[in-house]
Design an enzyme around this catalytic site. Structure first.
Site, short mmCIF file in Angstrom:
data_model
loop_
_atom_site.label_atom_id
_atom_site.label_comp_id
_atom_site.label_asym_id
_atom_site.label_seq_id
_atom_site.Cartn_x
_atom_site.Cartn_y
_atom_site.Cartn_z
N ASP A 46 -22.80 -1.10 -35.31
CA ASP A 46 -21.38 -0.83 -35.52
C ASP A 46 -20.49 -2.06 -35.47
O ASP A 46 -19.34 -2.00 -35.92
CB ASP A 46 -20.88 0.17 -34.47
CG ASP A 46 -21.60 1.51 -34.54
OD1 ASP A 46 -22.10 1.85 -35.62
OD2 ASP A 46 -21.67 2.20 -33.50
N THR A 85 -26.01 -0.88 -30.50
CA THR A 85 -24.66 -0.51 -30.91
C THR A 85 -23.95 -1.69 -31.55
O THR A 85 -23.23 -1.54 -32.55
CB THR A 85 -23.86 -0.02 -29.68
OG1 THR A 85 -24.47 1.17 -29.18
CG2 THR A 85 -22.41 0.28 -30.04
N GLU A 101 1.18 3.74 2.05
CA GLU A 101 1.87 4.04 3.29
C GLU A 101 3.11 3.19 3.48
O GLU A 101 4.15 3.67 3.97
CB GLU A 101 0.92 3.83 4.49
CG GLU A 101 -0.31 4.72 4.49
CD GLU A 101 -1.51 4.06 3.82
OE1 GLU A 101 -2.64 4.28 4.30
OE2 GLU A 101 -1.31 3.32 2.82
N LEU A 156 -14.65 -3.46 -28.98
CA LEU A 156 -14.67 -3.09 -27.56
C LEU A 156 -13.45 -3.64 -26.83
O LEU A 156 -13.56 -4.18 -25.73
CB LEU A 156 -15.96 -3.57 -26.88
CG LEU A 156 -17.27 -3.06 -27.47
CD1 LEU A 156 -18.45 -3.59 -26.68
CD2 LEU A 156 -17.30 -1.54 -27.52
N SER A 161 -31.48 -7.51 -25.35
CA SER A 161 -32.85 -7.99 -25.19
C SER A 161 -33.54 -7.91 -26.55
O SER A 161 -33.53 -6.85 -27.19
CB SER A 161 -33.59 -7.13 -24.17
OG SER A 161 -34.92 -7.53 -24.00
N HIS A 177 0.84 -1.20 0.00
CA HIS A 177 0.00 0.00 0.00
C HIS A 177 0.87 1.25 0.00
O HIS A 177 2.09 1.20 0.24
CB HIS A 177 -0.93 -0.02 1.21
CG HIS A 177 -2.01 -1.05 1.11
ND1 HIS A 177 -3.06 -1.13 2.00
CD2 HIS A 177 -2.22 -2.05 0.21
CE1 HIS A 177 -3.86 -2.13 1.66
NE2 HIS A 177 -3.36 -2.70 0.58
N ALA A 230 -24.32 10.24 -34.98
CA ALA A 230 -24.36 9.64 -36.31
C ALA A 230 -25.13 10.57 -37.24
O ALA A 230 -25.99 11.34 -36.79
CB ALA A 230 -25.03 8.26 -36.29
N TRP A 238 -15.53 8.53 -39.02
CA TRP A 238 -15.27 8.81 -37.62
C TRP A 238 -15.68 10.24 -37.32
O TRP A 238 -15.25 11.16 -38.05
CB TRP A 238 -13.80 8.60 -37.26
CG TRP A 238 -13.37 7.18 -37.37
CD1 TRP A 238 -12.67 6.62 -38.38
CD2 TRP A 238 -13.60 6.13 -36.41
NE1 TRP A 238 -12.43 5.29 -38.13
CE2 TRP A 238 -12.99 4.97 -36.93
CE3 TRP A 238 -14.26 6.08 -35.18
CZ2 TRP A 238 -13.04 3.75 -36.22
CZ3 TRP A 238 -14.29 4.88 -34.51
CH2 TRP A 238 -13.68 3.74 -35.04
#
Length: 345
Positions: A202, A198, A55, A206, A227, A53, A164, A172
């Site tokens: 596209d 998405t 400290e 990722l 979904s 850590h 878009a 881009w």
């Protein structure tokens, strides 16, 4: 180097920032040790989960000079034994006379360090201004307090908030410099989230990639809010470059929809602390309305479309008094683009 207490705490915050992206699921922490005359005798930051850590590293650097020193730490010294020992006891053993703490530890397992220090005769003071220490450690603090990952919503958009054009083209909008910064951002999180829209529009990877396009060794978990189960078998998010979770209503159901709050709770249970939400507009809006977005990061390109898809869509907000409040935290330039970081209340 001689510093005032305020300057030393500011330095501790700078040190803490150096651990961002490498310490998850742990907090970022910085520590500076000052001699009675204000000289820096040791400093350190938490570099990786399971490692020493802040400290402990500062004490090791200070050696005997730690005796009678003042320790300024961004987070309350831990008070438990995990993969490392309690920092509270290490500070006592080193003979530190005073500890200035910016933020108290909200994790019950590790909290209590200040009480232990005081019981041993160490003077403990709360920092006069904890805002910077709160902000630098916002990911871990929010995740610990809310029992879900800290969520950053990231979007690249035009001046008129389009992601878009009317024909659906989006690559881009932002500059190569902005896209490079996004890969650095991805490297600092442990989770990337998108909606099924998405993925279908596209087909993104990722992943974190270098300048040549090669994937980095460490990759965040990819999460698709899907979904009713439409992610194609050959979608790029299903490749072997990184682990992927396809969250469907069957597993995380709330009627016919995915319960995103339940997904976030499960991610937290799995040790995930920082989710980067990269789209789409309807998922981002639903999460914003549900109070599940903590930070908004927008890259604004010097373009105006006048039509096309907006960065947010379908909000439950109907009048100005219902608007979500945000506070500007930083402004940066990446090539011709402006990056704005807001905290969301």
């Amino acid at each position: 180097m001689t510093l005032t207490a305020a300057e030393a705490m500011a330095r501790a915050v700078q040190l803490a920032e150096m651990g961002a992206g490498t310490v998850l699921p742990n907090p970022v922490v910085g520590c500076v040790l000052l001699s009675p005359t204000g000289e820096v005798v040791g400093e350190g930051f938490h570099q990786h989960a399971g490692g020493p850590h802040a400290e402990i590293l500062a004490l090791a650097q200070a050696g005997d000079a730690a005796r009678g020193a003042t320790a300024l730490v961004t987070l309350e010294p831990c008070n438990h034994t995990g993969r490392t020992g309690p920092c509270s006891l290490a500070l006592i053993a080193a003979g530190v006379a005073k500890v200035v703490v910016a933020v108290n530890d909200p994790w019950p397992m590790a909290a209590g360090g200040t009480a232990t220090l005081r019981a041993a005769g160490v003077v403990v003071i709360e920092a006069a201004d904890a805002a910077a220490a709160e902000d630098v450690n916002r990911v871990w603090l929010t995740a610990t307090r809310r029992h879900r990952p800290f969520v950053t919503f990231k979007a690249g958009m035009t001046i008129d908030a389009r992601v878009a054009a009317a024909d659906g083209t989006s690559r881009w909008i932002t500059s190569p410099q902005s896209r490079a910064d996004v890969h650095e951002l991805r490297a600092r999180v442990d989770t990337i989230m998108v909606g099924i829209g998405t993925v279908l529009a596209d087909d993104p990877l990722l992943t974190v990639r270098d300048e040549s396009g090669r994937p980095a060794a460490r990759q965040p978990l990819r999460v698709v809010i899907d979904s009713p189960g439409r992610t194609p078998a050959d979608a790029k998010v299903r490749n072997a470059d990184a682990e992927t979770m396809i969250a469907t209503a069957t597993e995380f159901g709330n009627g016919a929809r995915v319960d995103v709050a339940a997904v976030l709770a499960e991610l937290y249970r799995r040790g995930r602390r920082h989710a980067l939400l990269e789209g789409g507009p309807r998922l981002a809006t639903a999460m914003l309305d549900a109070g599940l977005i903590d930070e908004i990061l927008v890259y604004i390109a010097p373009l105006v479309l006048g039509s096309g898809r907006s960065v947010l869509e379908g909000s439950a907000v109907r009048t100005l008094t219902q608007a979500h409040r945000a506070e500007l935290r930083s402004v940066d330039m990446f090539g011709p683009d402006v990056r704005l970081r807001y905290s969301v209340s």
